[in-house]
Write a protein that holds these residues in place. Structure first.
Motif, PDB file in Angstrom:
ATOM      1  N   ASP A 308       0.833  -1.202   0.000  1.00 39.18           N
ATOM      2  CA  ASP A 308       0.000   0.000   0.000  1.00 39.18           C
ATOM      3  C   ASP A 308       0.872   1.258   0.000  1.00 39.18           C
ATOM      4  OD1 ASP A 308      -2.732   1.268   0.369  1.00 39.18           O
ATOM      5  OD2 ASP A 308      -1.709   2.053   2.137  1.00 39.18           O
ATOM      6  N   PHE A 309       1.925   1.252   0.797  1.00 42.05           N
ATOM      7  CA  PHE A 309       2.813   2.412   0.844  1.00 42.05           C
ATOM      8  C   PHE A 309       3.465   2.647  -0.522  1.00 42.05           C
ATOM      9  CE2 PHE A 309       6.643   4.817   1.590  1.00 42.05           C
ATOM     10  CZ  PHE A 309       6.284   5.734   2.571  1.00 42.05           C
ATOM     11  N   GLU A 310       3.933   1.563  -1.144  1.00 39.22           N
ATOM     12  CA  GLU A 310       4.573   1.705  -2.454  1.00 39.22           C
ATOM     13  C   GLU A 310       3.580   2.223  -3.496  1.00 39.22           C
ATOM     14  OE1 GLU A 310       7.660   1.573  -2.897  1.00 39.22           O
ATOM     15  OE2 GLU A 310       8.317   0.564  -1.075  1.00 39.22           O
ATOM     16  N   LEU A 311       2.327   1.764  -3.401  1.00 40.67           N
ATOM     17  CA  LEU A 311       1.299   2.258  -4.323  1.00 40.67           C
ATOM     18  C   LEU A 311       1.066   3.757  -4.118  1.00 40.67           C
ATOM     19  CD1 LEU A 311      -0.941   1.876  -6.428  1.00 40.67           C
ATOM     20  CD2 LEU A 311      -2.464   1.212  -4.547  1.00 40.67           C
ATOM     21  N   LEU A 312       0.897   4.163  -2.860  1.00 41.52           N
ATOM     22  CA  LEU A 312       0.684   5.580  -2.567  1.00 41.52           C
ATOM     23  C   LEU A 312       1.869   6.420  -3.031  1.00 41.52           C
ATOM     24  CD1 LEU A 312      -0.850   5.336   1.022  1.00 41.52           C
ATOM     25  CD2 LEU A 312      -2.033   6.017  -1.067  1.00 41.52           C
ATOM     26  N   TRP A 313       3.069   5.901  -2.809  1.00 43.33           N
ATOM     27  CA  TRP A 313       4.273   6.632  -3.228  1.00 43.33           C
ATOM     28  C   TRP A 313       4.288   6.816  -4.747  1.00 43.33           C
ATOM     29  CZ3 TRP A 313       7.705   9.251  -0.379  1.00 43.33           C
ATOM     30  CH2 TRP A 313       8.914   9.637  -0.976  1.00 43.33           C
ATOM     31  N   SER A 314       3.898   5.778  -5.466  1.00 41.44           N
ATOM     32  CA  SER A 314       3.914   5.853  -6.932  1.00 41.44           C
ATOM     33  C   SER A 314       2.826   6.788  -7.469  1.00 41.44           C
ATOM     34  CB  SER A 314       3.746   4.459  -7.535  1.00 41.44           C
ATOM     35  OG  SER A 314       2.443   3.948  -7.288  1.00 41.44           O
ATOM     36  N   LEU A 315       1.747   6.979  -6.699  1.00 43.44           N
ATOM     37  CA  LEU A 315       0.658   7.848  -7.143  1.00 43.44           C
ATOM     38  C   LEU A 315       0.980   9.334  -6.961  1.00 43.44           C
ATOM     39  CD1 LEU A 315      -2.452   5.901  -5.790  1.00 43.44           C
ATOM     40  CD2 LEU A 315      -1.682   6.061  -8.166  1.00 43.44           C
ATOM     41  N   ILE A 316       1.980   9.638  -6.164  1.00 45.81           N
ATOM     42  CA  ILE A 316       2.367  11.036  -5.952  1.00 45.81           C
ATOM     43  C   ILE A 316       3.157  11.507  -7.171  1.00 45.81           C
ATOM     44  CG2 ILE A 316       3.705  12.614  -4.508  1.00 45.81           C
ATOM     45  CD1 ILE A 316       3.241  10.671  -2.177  1.00 45.81           C
ATOM     46  N   PRO A 317       2.778  12.623  -7.794  1.00 40.70           N
ATOM     47  CA  PRO A 317       3.549  13.129  -8.942  1.00 40.70           C
ATOM     48  C   PRO A 317       5.015  13.320  -8.571  1.00 40.70           C
ATOM     49  CG  PRO A 317       1.479  14.323  -8.714  1.00 40.70           C
ATOM     50  CD  PRO A 317       1.606  13.472  -7.490  1.00 40.70           C
ATOM     51  N   SER A 318       5.890  13.103  -9.548  1.00 45.39           N
ATOM     52  CA  SER A 318       7.334  13.126  -9.280  1.00 45.39           C
ATOM     53  C   SER A 318       7.794  14.458  -8.689  1.00 45.39           C
ATOM     54  CB  SER A 318       8.108  12.820 -10.567  1.00 45.39           C
ATOM     55  OG  SER A 318       7.777  13.748 -11.592  1.00 45.39           O
ATOM     56  N   GLU A 319       7.155  15.560  -9.099  1.00 44.56           N
ATOM     57  CA  GLU A 319       7.596  16.858  -8.572  1.00 44.56           C
ATOM     58  C   GLU A 319       7.300  17.000  -7.085  1.00 44.56           C
ATOM     59  OE1 GLU A 319       3.614  17.639 -10.766  1.00 44.56           O
ATOM     60  OE2 GLU A 319       5.421  16.401 -10.984  1.00 44.56           O
ATOM     61  N   TRP A 320       6.278  16.256  -6.613  1.00 45.50           N
ATOM     62  CA  TRP A 320       5.949  16.321  -5.190  1.00 45.50           C
ATOM     63  C   TRP A 320       6.634  15.218  -4.392  1.00 45.50           C
ATOM     64  CZ3 TRP A 320       4.528  20.587  -3.108  1.00 45.50           C
ATOM     65  CH2 TRP A 320       3.849  21.528  -3.872  1.00 45.50           C
ATOM     66  N   ARG A 321       7.535  14.501  -5.054  1.00 41.88           N
ATOM     67  CA  ARG A 321       8.477  13.604  -4.376  1.00 41.88           C
ATOM     68  C   ARG A 321       9.896  14.156  -4.478  1.00 41.88           C
ATOM     69  NH1 ARG A 321       8.587   9.056  -7.349  1.00 41.88           N
ATOM     70  NH2 ARG A 321       6.792   9.415  -8.716  1.00 41.88           N
ATOM     71  N   SER A 322      10.028  15.308  -5.086  1.00 40.77           N
ATOM     72  CA  SER A 322      11.330  15.959  -5.243  1.00 40.77           C
ATOM     73  C   SER A 322      11.690  16.714  -3.967  1.00 40.77           C
ATOM     74  CB  SER A 322      11.277  16.929  -6.426  1.00 40.77           C
ATOM     75  OG  SER A 322      12.364  17.834  -6.384  1.00 40.77           O
ATOM     76  N   THR A 323      12.865  16.450  -3.424  1.00 40.19           N
ATOM     77  CA  THR A 323      13.278  17.139  -2.201  1.00 40.19           C
ATOM     78  C   THR A 323      13.386  18.646  -2.438  1.00 40.19           C
ATOM     79  OG1 THR A 323      15.593  16.674  -2.770  1.00 40.19           O
ATOM     80  CG2 THR A 323      14.498  15.142  -1.283  1.00 40.19           C
ATOM     81  N   VAL A 324      13.814  19.038  -3.630  1.00 35.34           N
ATOM     82  CA  VAL A 324      13.940  20.464  -3.938  1.00 35.34           C
ATOM     83  C   VAL A 324      12.567  21.124  -3.930  1.00 35.34           C
ATOM     84  CG1 VAL A 324      14.631  22.150  -5.689  1.00 35.34           C
ATOM     85  CG2 VAL A 324      16.054  20.121  -5.271  1.00 35.34           C
ATOM     86  N   GLN A 325      11.581  20.492  -4.601  1.00 30.46           N
ATOM     87  CA  GLN A 325      10.235  21.041  -4.679  1.00 30.46           C
ATOM     88  C   GLN A 325       9.583  21.108  -3.298  1.00 30.46           C
ATOM     89  OE1 GLN A 325       8.407  22.409  -6.962  1.00 30.46           O
ATOM     90  NE2 GLN A 325       6.380  22.357  -5.999  1.00 30.46           N
ATOM     91  N   VAL A 326       9.697  20.026  -2.534  1.00 29.89           N
ATOM     92  CA  VAL A 326       9.051  19.998  -1.213  1.00 29.89           C
ATOM     93  C   VAL A 326       9.696  21.016  -0.275  1.00 29.89           C
ATOM     94  CG1 VAL A 326       8.563  18.578   0.803  1.00 29.89           C
ATOM     95  CG2 VAL A 326       8.322  17.593  -1.477  1.00 29.89           C
ATOM     96  N   ALA A 327      11.030  21.118  -0.307  1.00 33.67           N
ATOM     97  CA  ALA A 327      11.716  22.099   0.543  1.00 33.67           C
ATOM     98  C   ALA A 327      11.301  23.521   0.172  1.00 33.67           C
ATOM     99  CB  ALA A 327      13.226  21.929   0.419  1.00 33.67           C
ATOM    100  N   SER A 328      11.176  23.771  -1.120  1.00 32.02           N
ATOM    101  CA  SER A 328      10.738  25.093  -1.570  1.00 32.02           C
ATOM    102  C   SER A 328       9.316  25.386  -1.126  1.00 32.02           C
ATOM    103  CB  SER A 328      10.839  25.165  -3.098  1.00 32.02           C
ATOM    104  OG  SER A 328      10.337  26.387  -3.584  1.00 32.02           O
ATOM    105  N   TRP A 329       8.438  24.386  -1.172  1.00 29.30           N
ATOM    106  CA  TRP A 329       7.047  24.542  -0.743  1.00 29.30           C
ATOM    107  C   TRP A 329       6.967  24.840   0.755  1.00 29.30           C
ATOM    108  CZ3 TRP A 329       3.797  20.726   1.902  1.00 29.30           C
ATOM    109  CH2 TRP A 329       2.442  21.064   1.914  1.00 29.30           C
ATOM    110  N   ILE A 330       7.779  24.151   1.547  1.00 35.11           N
ATOM    111  CA  ILE A 330       7.821  24.428   2.985  1.00 35.11           C
ATOM    112  C   ILE A 330       8.217  25.883   3.230  1.00 35.11           C
ATOM    113  CG2 ILE A 330       9.000  23.877   5.146  1.00 35.11           C
ATOM    114  CD1 ILE A 330       9.318  20.996   4.088  1.00 35.11           C
ATOM    115  N   GLU A 331       9.231  26.327   2.493  1.00 33.29           N
ATOM    116  CA  GLU A 331       9.759  27.683   2.666  1.00 33.29           C
ATOM    117  C   GLU A 331       8.755  28.742   2.227  1.00 33.29           C
ATOM    118  OE1 GLU A 331      12.217  30.787   3.588  1.00 33.29           O
ATOM    119  OE2 GLU A 331      12.752  28.672   3.932  1.00 33.29           O
TER     120      GLU A 331
END
Length: 343
Positions: A308-331
């Motif tokens: 289930d975790f792997e399925l959920l992970w695969s359903l997340i768009p690649s940009e929202w699994r990007s450390t750069v994108q997520v860090a920028s969103w937090i900021e």
């Protein structure tokens, strides 16, 4: 004669290779054709009518076929036992061990299956060891022991992980939950500080940590400081500090990954080393005697959660699994959202 012919035929084949069905049929026809001749030689005083002769012929035919099949089966079974005897013995031994495990007398240990359970167990059920904790101190002790020795973590979170809290944030939670001077408050401080150090060591060692955050849950936490409207909130400054620490971990540790999910996630769980699943929710009030967590042990039992975790992970768009994108969103979004809140 039928017994002799069947036995000779069964013995004459090569071991380890099945005899074609056509040869069995040919042999059966060869000796079954002799039956009418033998019946014809029987005196008429024994078989006074044609019907009785036919019945005897049919009965002999059935008996001969039965002898043929039985001889082949017995000899093949003997060959199988001779060539795979050790494997069969090992299988019987494992079955005996399993029966011992599920019996009520399991050398003093808890049985894997309770003997007096009358509800129907699904056919696809797997054996699992589960532990339920009714005090938060038991939960903290168990989770700390597991996390200290693990090498891979897959977590679904609804708020910023506690190991990103500052010491001041940990102290605030201890005071709100338990009050000044409470032994439980001291236990909370100690356990959360230990977990912070443990995860810092895991990230420094390159152990893999993946977390999935539902966007609506983490946004609510940044805006209110609480998981739900009726729960007490963290100070805005502490939420901001936790967000900064979270962003720092993303930017500085290559083995730490975060996915921001927009799909509905009905169940929050933590998976450790793909073989332990923890279901836990903080209670906040009366947690010294309330059921707060369930630990499920076993790779087979954990597999549906891992999948289930792997399925959920695969359903997340690649940009929202990007450390750069997520860090920028937090900021750019979460930290300003937390700063806007007034106490």
């Amino acid at each position: 004669m039928n017994v002799v012919v069947a036995a000779l035929f069964a013995q004459s084949g090569k071991s380890n290779s099945p005899r074609p069905l056509s040869k069995h049929i040919a042999l059966a026809l060869s000796y079954l054709s002799l039956l009418p001749i033998l019946v014809n030689l029987i005196p008429s005083s024994i078989l006074p009518t044609r019907a009785s002769a036919i019945l005897l012929t049919l009965a002999s035919t059935v008996a001969a076929l039965g002898v043929h099949v039985s001889c082949v089966a017995v000899i093949n079974s003997s060959k199988l036992r001779k060539s795979h005897g050790r494997d069969l013995d090992d299988a019987e031994k494992k079955i005996s061990e399993l029966r011992l495990q599920i019996s009520p007398k399991n050398h003093g240990e808890a049985p894997l299956i309770e003997p007096n359970v009358h509800c129907r167990v699904p056919g696809n059920a797997v054996l699992a060891r589960t532990v339920s904790y009714a005090t938060v101190s038991e939960y903290r002790s168990a989770i700390a022991d597991l996390e200290a020795t693990a090498h891979e973590f897959s977590f679904i979170q609804h708020r910023i992980a506690p190991y990103f809290k500052t010491d001041g944030g940990i102290d605030d939670v201890a005071l709100i939950r338990y009050g000044e001077g409470s032994p439980d408050a001291d236990g909370y401080r100690h356990s959360q500080t230990s977990r912070k150090k443990s995860f810092a060591a895991h990230l420094a060692a390159g152990n893999k940590l993946r977390e999935i955050y539902p966007r609506d849950k983490i946004t609510l936490y940044a805006r209110t400081g609480a998981l739900a409207p009726k729960m007490w909130p963290m100070k805005p400054s502490e939420v901001v500090a936790s967000l900064v620490n979270w962003k720092h971990a993303l930017e500085n540790f290559d083995s730490y990954f975060v996915g921001i999910a927009d799909v509905k996630i009905p169940l929050k769980y933590h998976i450790i080393d793909r073989e332990v699943v923890i279901l836990h929710e903080p209670i906040g009030r009366g947690e010294s005697h309330r059921l707060n967590s369930i630990f499920i042990y076993g790779s087979e039992s954990a597999r549906p959660f891992v999948d289930d975790f792997e399925l959920l992970w695969s359903l997340i768009p690649s940009e929202w699994r990007s450390t750069v994108q997520v860090a920028s969103w937090i900021e750019s979004e979460l930290i300003p959202l937390a700063q806007k809140r007034k106490v």
